[in-house]
Structures are given as C-alpha cells and as structure tokens.
Write a protein that holds these residues in place. Structure first.
Motif, mmCIF file in Angstrom:
data_model
loop_
_atom_site.group_PDB
_atom_site.id
_atom_site.type_symbol
_atom_site.label_atom_id
_atom_site.label_comp_id
_atom_site.label_asym_id
_atom_site.label_seq_id
_atom_site.Cartn_x
_atom_site.Cartn_y
_atom_site.Cartn_z
ATOM 1 N N ILE A 150 74.559 20.683 6.078
ATOM 2 C CA ILE A 150 75.870 20.006 6.544
ATOM 3 C C ILE A 150 75.440 19.050 8.024
ATOM 4 O O ILE A 150 75.202 19.858 9.006
ATOM 5 C CB ILE A 150 77.174 21.010 6.791
ATOM 6 N N VAL A 151 76.150 18.184 8.018
ATOM 7 C CA VAL A 151 75.873 17.205 9.298
ATOM 8 C C VAL A 151 77.293 17.137 9.774
ATOM 9 O O VAL A 151 78.444 16.589 8.913
ATOM 10 C CB VAL A 151 75.457 15.964 9.016
ATOM 11 N N LEU A 152 77.672 17.196 11.022
ATOM 12 C CA LEU A 152 79.050 17.033 11.849
ATOM 13 C C LEU A 152 79.056 15.681 12.337
ATOM 14 O O LEU A 152 78.148 15.575 13.329
ATOM 15 C CB LEU A 152 79.352 18.134 12.627
ATOM 16 N N TYR A 153 79.920 14.878 11.933
ATOM 17 C CA TYR A 153 79.931 13.546 12.752
ATOM 18 C C TYR A 153 81.564 13.337 13.348
ATOM 19 O O TYR A 153 82.211 13.471 12.426
ATOM 20 C CB TYR A 153 79.847 12.401 11.626
ATOM 21 N N GLY A 154 81.363 13.207 14.641
ATOM 22 C CA GLY A 154 82.876 13.024 15.262
ATOM 23 C C GLY A 154 82.717 11.779 15.965
ATOM 24 O O GLY A 154 81.898 11.386 16.786
ATOM 25 N N ARG A 155 83.876 11.005 15.646
ATOM 26 C CA ARG A 155 84.048 9.616 16.188
ATOM 27 C C ARG A 155 85.108 9.715 17.141
ATOM 28 O O ARG A 155 86.229 10.101 16.731
ATOM 29 C CB ARG A 155 84.243 8.719 14.910
ATOM 30 N N SER A 156 85.062 8.953 18.315
ATOM 31 C CA SER A 156 85.931 9.216 19.416
ATOM 32 C C SER A 156 86.800 10.319 19.606
ATOM 33 O O SER A 156 86.379 11.378 19.789
ATOM 34 C CB SER A 156 86.652 7.970 18.979
ATOM 35 N N LEU A 157 88.175 10.471 19.113
ATOM 36 C CA LEU A 157 88.974 11.725 19.027
ATOM 37 C C LEU A 157 88.265 12.713 18.192
ATOM 38 O O LEU A 157 88.339 13.795 18.713
ATOM 39 C CB LEU A 157 90.414 11.311 18.488
ATOM 40 N N GLY A 158 87.548 12.415 17.220
ATOM 41 C CA GLY A 158 87.045 13.374 16.428
ATOM 42 C C GLY A 158 85.955 14.035 16.888
ATOM 43 O O GLY A 158 85.482 15.117 16.545
ATOM 44 N N SER A 159 85.453 13.507 18.054
ATOM 45 C CA SER A 159 84.182 13.854 18.582
ATOM 46 C C SER A 159 84.473 15.616 19.242
ATOM 47 O O SER A 159 83.446 16.324 19.180
ATOM 48 C CB SER A 159 83.764 13.122 19.779
ATOM 49 N N GLY A 160 85.461 15.499 19.894
ATOM 50 C CA GLY A 160 85.690 16.866 20.555
ATOM 51 C C GLY A 160 85.848 17.848 19.526
ATOM 52 O O GLY A 160 85.473 19.146 19.577
ATOM 53 N N PHE A 161 86.564 17.625 18.195
ATOM 54 C CA PHE A 161 86.721 18.600 17.198
ATOM 55 C C PHE A 161 85.432 18.985 16.655
ATOM 56 O O PHE A 161 85.224 19.933 16.321
ATOM 57 C CB PHE A 161 87.921 17.965 16.283
ATOM 58 N N ALA A 162 84.644 17.907 16.225
ATOM 59 C CA ALA A 162 83.151 18.152 15.798
ATOM 60 C C ALA A 162 82.597 18.807 16.632
ATOM 61 O O ALA A 162 81.512 19.804 16.226
ATOM 62 C CB ALA A 162 82.550 16.876 15.495
ATOM 63 N N THR A 163 82.520 18.938 18.100
ATOM 64 C CA THR A 163 81.898 19.822 18.773
ATOM 65 C C THR A 163 82.113 21.101 18.930
ATOM 66 O O THR A 163 81.606 22.221 18.728
ATOM 67 C CB THR A 163 81.851 19.144 20.244
ATOM 68 N N LYS A 164 83.544 21.328 18.645
ATOM 69 C CA LYS A 164 83.923 22.732 18.594
ATOM 70 C C LYS A 164 83.512 23.357 17.337
ATOM 71 O O LYS A 164 83.079 24.415 17.520
ATOM 72 C CB LYS A 164 85.728 22.630 18.523
ATOM 73 N N LEU A 165 83.414 22.614 16.282
ATOM 74 C CA LEU A 165 83.118 23.198 15.241
ATOM 75 C C LEU A 165 81.785 23.509 15.127
ATOM 76 O O LEU A 165 81.251 24.666 14.699
ATOM 77 C CB LEU A 165 83.414 22.234 13.728
ATOM 78 N N ALA A 166 80.789 22.806 15.570
ATOM 79 C CA ALA A 166 79.488 22.853 15.748
ATOM 80 C C ALA A 166 79.128 24.083 16.751
ATOM 81 O O ALA A 166 78.232 24.964 16.459
ATOM 82 C CB ALA A 166 78.856 21.738 16.216
ATOM 83 N N SER A 167 80.111 24.291 17.572
ATOM 84 C CA SER A 167 79.992 25.656 18.402
ATOM 85 C C SER A 167 80.308 26.915 18.014
ATOM 86 O O SER A 167 79.569 27.915 18.297
ATOM 87 C CB SER A 167 80.838 25.180 19.789
ATOM 88 N N LEU A 168 81.134 26.821 16.832
ATOM 89 C CA LEU A 168 81.110 28.065 16.190
ATOM 90 C C LEU A 168 80.555 28.361 14.964
ATOM 91 O O LEU A 168 80.725 29.491 14.276
ATOM 92 C CB LEU A 168 82.894 28.102 15.780
ATOM 93 N N ASN A 169 79.805 27.214 14.394
ATOM 94 C CA ASN A 169 78.926 27.522 13.037
ATOM 95 C C ASN A 169 77.416 27.096 13.412
ATOM 96 O O ASN A 169 77.140 26.803 14.742
ATOM 97 C CB ASN A 169 79.846 26.582 12.159
#
Length: 292
Positions: free
Chosen positions: A144-163
C-alpha cells in the motif's frame, strides 16, 4: 465617551466580527467541492474502473473509485486529493500510477462528489482510516502506497503515522494548514479559530516508512520551503524531490515529475554501507601556513 475609547471599541468590534465570520465560513473558503448525482457514471478513456461506496458509523457514505493497471498489480496507491472538485476530474491522474502497474483508489471527502456526511477534521480522518482498513483486507500493507496531494498530504501523513504502509508520497505538502492560513491572516488567532489545523509536521515524526516529498520551487500557494522544513523532521526516512520551476497545480506538466515518480515507484531502496563512503571525512577549516 472619549473619542479614543469609541475608536478602540469599534476596532475591537470589527476584529471580533471578522473572527466569528472566519470561524463559520472557513469550510467554504477551504473546501471547493463538486457534487455529483448518485447516478453519475464515471468514464475514463483506456482505464478500467470499479466504483465503491463505504458507509460510516454515523451514516455517511464515502464514494470511491478504483483504477486497475494492465497486467499484474504491484500494489495499490491510496490517492488523497486536494481541496477542490471531485474524483471525476482527479481520476485523470490515476494513469501516472496504473502505468507503473499499481491499482489506484481515489475517494471523495464528505460533501465532495457522491460522498455525504457532515465534514470535520476528525470525521475525515476516521473515514480514511476505515478506507485503509478495507484495503488491508485485500492487500498487505507492504503493497500500500499513500499519496497525499496538497490538502490530502496532511491526511496521508496522519494515516501513515498510524499504520505501516510501503511508503508515503507527499505532493506539495504544507507544514501545517495553520501556517498556510497565517500568511493571509497573520493578525488573527488562528490556533483558536481553525477547525482544520492539520499539523503535518507533528504527524510526520511518527511515520516509520520511506517518505518522499515532491514540491515545485515556484509554488505560490504552499511555499517550497515548507517541504524543506518537513524533510528535516524525519531525515533518515525522507527524500525531497524538487521540481525546478513547478507551481502548485502543474507538477504533472513537468517531465522531471514523472521521472521522479518512476524512480520512487520502481526503485527499491538500497542499503548503503556507510563505512565505505566519505561520511566521516571532515573538511579542515584551518588554513595551512607555509613554512618560512
């Protein structure tokens, strides 16, 4: 009443009014959703897709679209988009990953596209974790690769920090949304007013997978220096990719961006034996004096 007192009260009243307006109107300023009818049919040239609907515990529905690569899949990219429109338009970027053999899953946040529900930072984080959990039922996390673009970058980082995903890719990320807002309203108490502070820098320190940050040097909305600061938070796991001349919305128009994605998605990280490098060599700062 003295003139200066009335002036102070007037200024204070205006300040309070602006604060109240900022608090209640920030959703409209931050999010620019495109809503789609329930019967809307997604259609992309030369792309195979499948639509999903995920119901949340509070009764909201999160709509998503999965893009399939030709041939065998290497894994899946969970693509968290920016703050505008819907996955109807963002789906055009899926080809940048399917061409490398990856499935791509894009979801619309609450109030975007066909997704429903009352929006909040907490609700969106909860929704995305549920989406991630559903992915884990079919795909191991090392794919699984998490890709966060602009606004989504914060949410992607939060997901990566918990998983524990394979990697985290941040495209034009912000240090925190509060920092971005402060550039335009530095006189306001944003720490108290913002409903979506999205402190990417706090979450990034807990990420344990490889981190790739892509940013353009000419980004006027989210400054390039924010990525430089982010890259220093978890330096052993982070690589900063610079798109010279890239702005906020046009990185996909640069050949260098696509070369970067190719390197990120197709090159396995190498373990370097630092003892065989010059890492311990220190340049002398003293000038050598010539003997008389």
């Amino acid at each position: 009443m003295p003139y200066w007192v009335s002036t102070v009260l007037l200024v204070l009243g205006i300040y309070i009014a602006i604060s109240i307006a900022l608090y209640y109107l920030q959703d409209y300023m931050l999010f620019k959703p495109e809503k789609l009818p329930k019967d809307f049919q997604f259609d992309y040239e030369n792309q195979v897709t499948k639509e999903y609907n995920l119901e949340t515990r509070d009764g909201a529905v999160i709509n998503g679209l999965r893009f399939f690569p030709k041939g065998e899949s290497k894994g899946v990219v969970l693509y968290l988009k920016g703050n505008s429109k819907s996955i109807k338009g963002w789906g055009k970027f899926a080809v940048d990953f399917t061409r490398h053999g990856y499935n791509v899953l894009m979801v619309d946040y609450r109030g975007f596209g066909k997704s429903t529900g009352k929006r909040s930072q907490k609700a969106i984080k909860r929704d995305l974790q549920k989406v991630y959990d559903k992915l884990k039922e079919r795909t191991s996390e090392d794919q699984i690769v998490l890709y966060g673009r602009s606004l989504g970058s914060g949410f992607a980082t939060k997901l990566a920090s918990l998983n524990d995903p394979k990697m985290l890719i941040l495209d034009a990320p912000y240090y925190s949304l509060a920092k971005v807002a402060a550039r335009y309203a530095s006189f306001m108490p944003l720490s108290l007013l913002l409903k979506y502070p999205l402190p990417t820098y706090k979450w990034l320190k807990y990420v344990q997978c490889p981190i790739h940050i892509i940013h353009g040097t000419h980004d006027k909305l989210i400054l390039y220096k924010s990525s430089v600061k982010l890259a220093q938070i978890n330096p052993k796991l982070t690589k900063l990719h610079t798109v010279i001349g890239g702005g906020h919305k046009n990185l996909n128009n640069f050949e260098s961006y696509h070369n970067m994605l190719d390197d990120i998605l197709n090159t396995e990280p190498k373990n370097i034996d630092l003892e065989t490098t010059s890492i311990n060599v220190i340049h002398s700062s003293k000038k050598t004096r010539k003997k008389a």
